[in-house]
Design a protein around this motif. Structure first.
Motif: not given
Length: 245
Positions: A213, A45, A41-42, A216, A208, A37-38
């Motif tokens: 969503k 973003t 996300r990285q 995650g 997303l 998940v991290l």
């Protein structure tokens, strides 16, 4: 002679025939879920800050732990001769599957990760690589649903009274059965949605969608839960051993 016998002074277990390491398995699995998940996300973003080597190292370490312990538990029937052969399926086979997936991701990121990150849409590029294996991930999700149903139907996961903390609920086996089965079911939801997540990421990395969503959220929540539960079990399992030697 049975490994576990109930004497007047309480439960006694022959720990020589009851190896258990779902403590480290739980932490590694939780860290793996949270790590995925991290990383995603990285990539969404701040892709320029992603370290392919760092994530390769992380997934390699976690994958090695889960593959080694999961393979041993999967191939050793029963691992715990005291009467818990279903643990071979519940913890062994699932850890093996997840561990090999993490090792595969580790190898790819180590060899091709830096190259993928230089592409205009790195997440979309990685999604294309992950698409073929997403069928297996979805299948594991269905298996996790089966484990969740079995956990509640047969009241699995209940700890004996001799185990600290968890043993407080020994009179109500459904409590821990529902708790653990819910965790497996939530991970299963994310796994079943994974093929749809990959398909969405291939098309639009910045959008997303609902599957993204949900996956995650459920993987982040269960990842943290398994880390905390595994850490707690280092105490509770040690206490169980001391109380039943």
């Amino acid at each position: 002679m049975h490994a576990a016998t109930l004497a007047q002074e309480g439960l006694k277990i022959d720990w020589a025939t009851m190896p258990t390491y779902n403590t480290i398995m739980s932490i590694a699995a939780g860290a793996g879920l949270l790590g995925i998940v991290l990383l995603a996300r990285q990539l969404m973003t701040k892709p320029s800050e992603v370290s392919a080597e760092g994530w390769s190292l992380a997934f390699g370490v976690l994958g090695a732990i889960l593959t080694t312990t999961g393979l041993h538990m999967t191939l050793t029937w029963p691992l715990a001769a005291g009467g818990f052969p279903f643990d071979n399926i519940i913890f062994g086979e699932t850890s093996l599957g997840f561990g090999v997936l993490l090792l595969g991701a580790s190898i790819y990121l180590w060899r091709r990760g830096a190259e993928a990150l230089t592409r205009p849409e790195p997440l979309a590029a990685l999604a294309k690589v992950a698409q073929p294996i997403s069928v297996f991930v979805g299948g594991l999700g269905l298996a996790l649903f089966g484990i969740a149903v079995a956990g509640i139907k047969y009241k699995l996961f209940a700890a004996p009274p001799e185990e600290p903390i968890s043993g407080e609920f020994a009179e109500w086996p459904l409590v821990e059965a529902i708790f653990m089965s819910s965790l497996f079911a939530l991970i299963g939801i994310g796994a079943v949605l994974f093929p749809f997540v990959v398909n969405s990421l291939k098309k639009a990395t910045a959008v997303l969608t609902v599957p993204i969503k949900i996956t995650g959220i459920v993987w982040a929540v269960t990842g943290v839960a398994f880390i905390l539960f595994g850490a707690m079990n280092f105490f509770t399992h040690i206490g169980l051993i001391v109380n039943t030697m």
